[in-house]
Write a protein that holds these residues in place. Structure first.
Motif, PDB file in Angstrom:
ATOM      1  N   MET A 157       0.829  -1.205   0.000  1.00 38.39           N
ATOM      2  CA  MET A 157       0.000   0.000   0.000  1.00 38.39           C
ATOM      3  C   MET A 157       0.862   1.253   0.000  1.00 38.39           C
ATOM      4  O   MET A 157       0.600   2.210  -0.721  1.00 38.39           O
ATOM      5  N   LEU A 158       1.948   1.230   0.802  1.00 41.67           N
ATOM      6  CA  LEU A 158       2.831   2.390   0.863  1.00 41.67           C
ATOM      7  C   LEU A 158       3.516   2.640  -0.480  1.00 41.67           C
ATOM      8  O   LEU A 158       3.769   3.779  -0.855  1.00 41.67           O
ATOM      9  N   LEU A 159       3.807   1.552  -1.212  1.00 34.82           N
ATOM     10  CA  LEU A 159       4.386   1.707  -2.542  1.00 34.82           C
ATOM     11  C   LEU A 159       3.423   2.440  -3.473  1.00 34.82           C
ATOM     12  O   LEU A 159       3.836   3.327  -4.227  1.00 34.82           O
ATOM     13  N   THR A 160       2.155   2.083  -3.426  1.00 39.57           N
ATOM     14  CA  THR A 160       1.180   2.729  -4.317  1.00 39.57           C
ATOM     15  C   THR A 160       0.950   4.183  -3.934  1.00 39.57           C
ATOM     16  O   THR A 160       0.508   4.976  -4.764  1.00 39.57           O
ATOM     17  N   MET A 161       1.262   4.547  -2.671  1.00 42.07           N
ATOM     18  CA  MET A 161       1.077   5.929  -2.220  1.00 42.07           C
ATOM     19  C   MET A 161       2.319   6.792  -2.452  1.00 42.07           C
ATOM     20  O   MET A 161       2.359   7.949  -2.052  1.00 42.07           O
ATOM     21  N   ASN A 162       3.334   6.193  -3.095  1.00 42.52           N
ATOM     22  CA  ASN A 162       4.539   6.933  -3.506  1.00 42.52           C
ATOM     23  C   ASN A 162       5.347   7.489  -2.336  1.00 42.52           C
ATOM     24  O   ASN A 162       5.947   8.569  -2.451  1.00 42.52           O
ATOM     25  N   TYR A 163       5.373   6.767  -1.227  1.00 43.27           N
ATOM     26  CA  TYR A 163       6.250   7.178  -0.135  1.00 43.27           C
ATOM     27  C   TYR A 163       7.700   6.966  -0.546  1.00 43.27           C
ATOM     28  O   TYR A 163       8.034   6.008  -1.252  1.00 43.27           O
ATOM     29  N   ARG A 164       8.568   7.882  -0.096  1.00 45.34           N
ATOM     30  CA  ARG A 164       9.995   7.801  -0.412  1.00 45.34           C
ATOM     31  C   ARG A 164      10.826   7.287   0.761  1.00 45.34           C
ATOM     32  O   ARG A 164      11.985   6.926   0.585  1.00 45.34           O
ATOM     33  N   GLY A 165      10.242   7.280   1.943  1.00 41.32           N
ATOM     34  CA  GLY A 165      10.971   6.815   3.113  1.00 41.32           C
ATOM     35  C   GLY A 165      10.025   6.210   4.132  1.00 41.32           C
ATOM     36  O   GLY A 165       8.864   6.636   4.250  1.00 41.32           O
ATOM     37  N   ILE A 166      10.512   5.217   4.865  1.00 46.45           N
ATOM     38  CA  ILE A 166       9.725   4.557   5.903  1.00 46.45           C
ATOM     39  C   ILE A 166      10.594   4.403   7.138  1.00 46.45           C
ATOM     40  O   ILE A 166      11.756   4.001   7.047  1.00 46.45           O
ATOM     41  N   VAL A 167      10.031   4.751   8.289  1.00 44.13           N
ATOM     42  CA  VAL A 167      10.674   4.481   9.576  1.00 44.13           C
ATOM     43  C   VAL A 167       9.872   3.386  10.253  1.00 44.13           C
ATOM     44  O   VAL A 167       8.655   3.501  10.398  1.00 44.13           O
ATOM     45  N   ILE A 168      10.557   2.317  10.646  1.00 41.90           N
ATOM     46  CA  ILE A 168       9.905   1.188  11.296  1.00 41.90           C
ATOM     47  C   ILE A 168      10.367   1.114  12.743  1.00 41.90           C
ATOM     48  O   ILE A 168      11.572   1.070  13.014  1.00 41.90           O
ATOM     49  N   GLU A 169       9.419   1.116  13.665  1.00 40.85           N
ATOM     50  CA  GLU A 169       9.718   0.832  15.066  1.00 40.85           C
ATOM     51  C   GLU A 169       9.627  -0.675  15.249  1.00 40.85           C
ATOM     52  O   GLU A 169       8.544  -1.241  15.339  1.00 40.85           O
ATOM     53  N   ALA A 170      10.783  -1.322  15.308  1.00 41.17           N
ATOM     54  CA  ALA A 170      10.833  -2.773  15.418  1.00 41.17           C
ATOM     55  C   ALA A 170      10.783  -3.204  16.885  1.00 41.17           C
ATOM     56  O   ALA A 170      10.788  -2.374  17.797  1.00 41.17           O
ATOM     57  N   PHE A 171      10.759  -4.510  17.106  1.00 41.30           N
ATOM     58  CA  PHE A 171      10.714  -5.046  18.463  1.00 41.30           C
ATOM     59  C   PHE A 171      12.108  -5.027  19.087  1.00 41.30           C
ATOM     60  O   PHE A 171      13.113  -5.300  18.421  1.00 41.30           O
ATOM     61  N   GLY A 172      12.179  -4.743  20.364  1.00 43.70           N
ATOM     62  CA  GLY A 172      13.413  -4.894  21.130  1.00 43.70           C
ATOM     63  C   GLY A 172      14.629  -4.289  20.476  1.00 43.70           C
ATOM     64  O   GLY A 172      14.645  -3.122  20.080  1.00 43.70           O
ATOM     65  N   ALA A 173      15.655  -5.109  20.322  1.00 45.21           N
ATOM     66  CA  ALA A 173      16.913  -4.642  19.745  1.00 45.21           C
ATOM     67  C   ALA A 173      16.864  -4.553  18.229  1.00 45.21           C
ATOM     68  O   ALA A 173      17.836  -4.142  17.604  1.00 45.21           O
ATOM     69  N   GLY A 174      15.719  -4.940  17.642  1.00 46.80           N
ATOM     70  CA  GLY A 174      15.582  -4.793  16.197  1.00 46.80           C
ATOM     71  C   GLY A 174      14.949  -5.974  15.497  1.00 46.80           C
ATOM     72  O   GLY A 174      15.304  -6.291  14.360  1.00 46.80           O
ATOM     73  N   GLY A 175      13.978  -6.620  16.117  1.00 50.26           N
ATOM     74  CA  GLY A 175      13.358  -7.797  15.529  1.00 50.26           C
ATOM     75  C   GLY A 175      12.141  -7.476  14.674  1.00 50.26           C
ATOM     76  O   GLY A 175      11.362  -6.581  14.994  1.00 50.26           O
ATOM     77  N   LEU A 176      11.984  -8.222  13.572  1.00 46.44           N
ATOM     78  CA  LEU A 176      10.797  -8.179  12.721  1.00 46.44           C
ATOM     79  C   LEU A 176      10.396  -9.615  12.428  1.00 46.44           C
ATOM     80  O   LEU A 176      11.257 -10.470  12.180  1.00 46.44           O
ATOM     81  N   HIS A 177       9.090  -9.907  12.405  1.00 45.68           N
ATOM     82  CA  HIS A 177       8.698 -11.288  12.173  1.00 45.68           C
ATOM     83  C   HIS A 177       8.810 -11.667  10.695  1.00 45.68           C
ATOM     84  O   HIS A 177       8.591 -10.846   9.804  1.00 45.68           O
ATOM     85  N   PHE A 178       9.197 -12.934  10.452  1.00 44.10           N
ATOM     86  CA  PHE A 178       9.278 -13.439   9.077  1.00 44.10           C
ATOM     87  C   PHE A 178       8.641 -14.822   8.950  1.00 44.10           C
ATOM     88  O   PHE A 178       8.619 -15.401   7.875  1.00 44.10           O
ATOM     89  N   ILE A 179       8.112 -15.365  10.057  1.00 48.05           N
ATOM     90  CA  ILE A 179       7.352 -16.612  10.015  1.00 48.05           C
ATOM     91  C   ILE A 179       5.857 -16.267   9.984  1.00 48.05           C
ATOM     92  O   ILE A 179       5.419 -15.342  10.667  1.00 48.05           O
ATOM     93  N   HIS A 180       5.092 -16.993   9.201  1.00 48.90           N
ATOM     94  CA  HIS A 180       3.654 -16.760   8.979  1.00 48.90           C
ATOM     95  C   HIS A 180       3.418 -15.510   8.122  1.00 48.90           C
ATOM     96  O   HIS A 180       2.728 -15.572   7.110  1.00 48.90           O
ATOM     97  N   ARG A 181       3.961 -14.411   8.529  1.00 44.32           N
ATOM     98  CA  ARG A 181       3.804 -13.145   7.784  1.00 44.32           C
ATOM     99  C   ARG A 181       5.206 -12.568   7.592  1.00 44.32           C
ATOM    100  O   ARG A 181       5.809 -12.081   8.534  1.00 44.32           O
TER     101      ARG A 181
END
Length: 331
Positions: free
Chosen positions: A222-246
């Protein structure tokens, strides 16, 4: 000789009065000066109204107005005090620190949790601290609140109504006020390293997202279709993002392939993120994301807005984030 201080008013609670729809900015800089009287007798103070806005309505367009006024006035004064609403104050101080490169005088932003006309207002104390810092001859952008002075790019609002509303995150205070007066911690204040320039070209196409367990990766499409040029992600803890299931990680590859800069920091308020520690973090690094380390969210967002205003080339943005310009990050 008295220090020449300019007071710029932008609105906020400090300048508000009760109305039929609640508190709204209603008094100007001259009114503020007449009310604080004895607090400024040791300075030669001038004033100007820039805006009359609740800080929720102060956005990049207003940041430019404030920054340009400071830039054009800096040579005429020893310091500048800016009154501002508290809700977005940390965003404003962060972006001003980046836009006003090598500002040669103190620029101090302050406000209050209660209107200046309220009998129990904290505004007088905050203005007292702000004027003292503005007269200190210590250059930089600062936030003054509750007898503390914070580097502009290290401030975070942590309380909605308490007078101790702001904290200096992952950095010692730039100054404190006690019985000895204003005590400045010069060790945390970045030195001026070049000529004073205004860099007010901004890219507002930046999105902030806070991860939650189960977040649908398609939000990045969705963000790609809205032409955003930058994204800031608040990840978990020291920097985790899920990659199992989703699988968020694979989506970041798609984002990178489209030339979008992604900065990832931690949801934790204190201490730094480090994506080298866990498998999830290392997978993210492989996709070319930029580490936020110990930056505040406010600093990460505004630095990305500012960096993309200088260049939308991902490698150039990465280079900008590899430097600490105003003490915003300990690399």
């Amino acid at each position: 000789m008295k220090k020449k201080i300019l007071l710029l008013s932008t609105g906020g609670t400090i300048a508000s009065k009760p109305g039929p729809e609640g508190l709204a900015p209603s008094i100007g800089s001259d009114d503020i000066l007449s009310m604080i009287g004895v607090l400024i007798q040791n300075y030669e103070v001038f004033s100007k109204d820039l805006l009359h806005l609740d800080s929720s309505n102060i956005q990049p367009e207003e940041w430019r107005i404030i920054a340009r006024e400071v830039y054009h006035c800096a040579a005429q004064y020893d310091g500048i005090v800016i009154t501002h609403g508290t809700d977005t104050m940390a965003y404003t101080t962060s972006i001003l620190a980046f836009m006003l490169r090598n500002v040669p005088i103190p620029v101090v932003v302050t406000g209050s949790q209660l209107p200046l006309e309220h009998p129990l207002t904290d505004g007088f104390d905050n203005l007292r601290t702000a004027f003292a810092m503005a007269a200190s001859q210590v250059p930089g952008v600062f936030l003054a609140f509750n007898r503390k002075v914070i580097l502009g790019a290290r401030a975070v609002k942590i309380r909605t109504t308490g007078f101790d509303a702001f904290e200096s995150v992952n950095c010692d205070y730039a100054g404190t006020v006690d019985a000895g007066g204003l005590n400045i911690n010069h060790q945390v204040i970045p030195p001026v390293q070049g000529r004073f320039v205004l860099e007010d070209t901004l890219c507002t196409d930046v999105f902030l997202i806070k991860l939650t367990p189960g977040l649908n990766p398609e939000i990045f499409d969705m963000l790609l279709t809205m032409n955003y040029r930058g994204i800031v992600i608040e990840a978990f803890g020291a920097g985790g993002l899920h990659f199992i299931h989703r699988d968020l990680v694979s989506k970041l590859q798609k984002i990178a392939d489209h030339g979008i800069s992604v900065v990832v920091c931690s949801q934790c308020l204190f201490e730094r993120s480090d994506f080298s520690i866990y498998q999830t973090g290392q997978k993210v690094l492989e996709k070319g994301v930029i580490q936020g380390f110990d930056m505040t969210t406010e600093a990460a967002v505004t630095k990305l807005i500012w960096a993309l205003g200088q260049s939308q080339n991902c490698e150039q943005v990465r280079k900008i984030f590899s430097q600490s310009y105003v003490g915003e990050v300990a690399l």
